[in-house]
Design a protein around this motif. Structure first.
Motif, short mmCIF file in Angstrom:
data_model
loop_
_atom_site.label_atom_id
_atom_site.label_comp_id
_atom_site.label_asym_id
_atom_site.label_seq_id
_atom_site.Cartn_x
_atom_site.Cartn_y
_atom_site.Cartn_z
N ASN A 32 0.88 -1.16 0.00
CA ASN A 32 0.00 0.00 0.00
C ASN A 32 0.92 1.21 0.00
O ASN A 32 1.93 1.22 0.70
N LYS A 49 -3.30 8.16 -1.53
CA LYS A 49 -2.93 6.78 -1.23
C LYS A 49 -3.32 5.86 -2.37
O LYS A 49 -4.22 6.18 -3.16
N PHE A 51 -4.10 1.65 -2.90
CA PHE A 51 -4.20 0.30 -2.37
C PHE A 51 -4.27 -0.72 -3.51
O PHE A 51 -3.61 -1.74 -3.49
N TYR A 94 3.57 0.63 2.86
CA TYR A 94 3.10 -0.34 3.85
C TYR A 94 3.33 -1.74 3.28
O TYR A 94 2.88 -2.05 2.17
N ASN A 96 3.94 -6.16 4.19
CA ASN A 96 3.69 -7.26 5.12
C ASN A 96 4.80 -8.28 4.94
O ASN A 96 4.85 -8.99 3.94
N PHE A 100 3.38 -6.40 9.92
CA PHE A 100 3.02 -5.25 9.09
C PHE A 100 3.85 -4.04 9.50
O PHE A 100 4.03 -3.78 10.68
N THR A 102 5.07 0.19 8.15
CA THR A 102 5.10 1.29 7.20
C THR A 102 6.48 1.92 7.25
O THR A 102 6.97 2.25 8.33
N ARG B 97 -7.00 0.83 11.10
CA ARG B 97 -6.34 -0.47 10.96
C ARG B 97 -4.92 -0.20 10.49
O ARG B 97 -4.62 0.86 9.98
N SER B 98 -4.03 -1.16 10.60
CA SER B 98 -2.61 -0.93 10.31
C SER B 98 -2.36 -0.57 8.86
O SER B 98 -1.39 0.10 8.54
N TYR B 99 -3.26 -0.98 7.94
CA TYR B 99 -3.03 -0.70 6.53
C TYR B 99 -3.66 0.60 6.07
O TYR B 99 -3.52 1.00 4.92
N ASN B 100 -4.41 1.25 6.95
CA ASN B 100 -5.05 2.52 6.61
C ASN B 100 -4.10 3.69 6.73
O ASN B 100 -3.00 3.58 7.27
#
Lengths: 114, 113
Positions: A32, A49, A51, A94, A96, A100, A102, B97-100
């Protein structure tokens, strides 16, 4: 180790010029992507952003960014800058990797001359 | 909605002293982050909480830094003892959330003399 590289740490532009800030990351998996901006005296805030879906994303204040997966890049653009765009811009990725996280780039600080 | 609150905004201490920073995230945000931002660099993650559990503290200098998030809401970050190289802005952020996207507080500027 995963990293985020931002090019052109200091850029000087005139108003109405086009702006492009580079961002490359080193991670082969799903990501992300974010661009944050910090105006003088203000908090870091989200600019845009990505995704999934359309790799060209539009954000606030006329900014856009393009995700090019093959180049591991997420460059930020604005066709015509204003004096008020003088700020520090951070690219963030971001990822994984079993956990997780960033990762932020070092930032780019364009200065727009009025 | 109210933003992320941090205090104090500025702190000046001498080396070997201790200092604590406080953060109140946006209501409902499960993920809380502490970053260290040294002048001219991007934010470096120190610790990430998911509710009141630690998700990542791999870059936290655990011999001198500690953090907690009791009851999954407020958080404190402590440095004891401080070193000159700890001079930086300490940012707190939260996300749903962690991905936001993350929402950042104003930061605490720490100067260690």
């Amino acid at each position: 180790a995963q990293s985020v590289s931002q090019h052109n740490h200091h850029v000087i532009l005139s108003e109405a010029a086009s702006l492009e800030l580079g961002c490359n990351y080193s991670y082969g998996g799903t990501v992300n992507l974010f661009w944050y901006v910090q105006y003088p005296g203000q908090h870091l805030q989200l600019l845009l952003k990505y995704f999934s879906g359309d790799p060209l994303v539009k954000g606030i204040k006329g900014f856009e960014a393009e995700f090019i997966k093959s180049k591991f890049s997420f460059n930020l653009r604005k066709p015509s800058v204003q004096w008020s765009d003088t700020a520090e811009y951070f690219c963030a990725v971001y990822i994984n990797t079993g956990g997780f996280k960033t990762i932020f780039g070092a930032g780019t600080r364009p200065f727009v001359k009025a | 909605e109210a933003g992320v609150a941090q205090s104090p905004r500025y702190k000046i201490i001498e080396k070997r002293q201790s200092v604590a920073f406080w953060c109140n995230p946006i209501s409902g945000h499960a993920t809380l982050y502490w970053y260290q931002q040294i002048l001219g660099q991007g934010p470096k993650l120190l610790i990430q909480f998911q509710n009141n559990g630690v998700v990542d503290d791999s870059q936290l200098p655990k011999d001198r830094f500690s953090a907690e998030r009791l009851k999954g809401v407020d958080s404190t970050l402590k440095i004891q003892p401080a070193k000159l190289e700890d001079s930086a802005v300490y940012l707190c952020a939260s996300s749903y959330r962690s991905y936001n996207e993350q929402f950042f507080g104003p930061g605490t500027r720490l100067t260690v003399l």
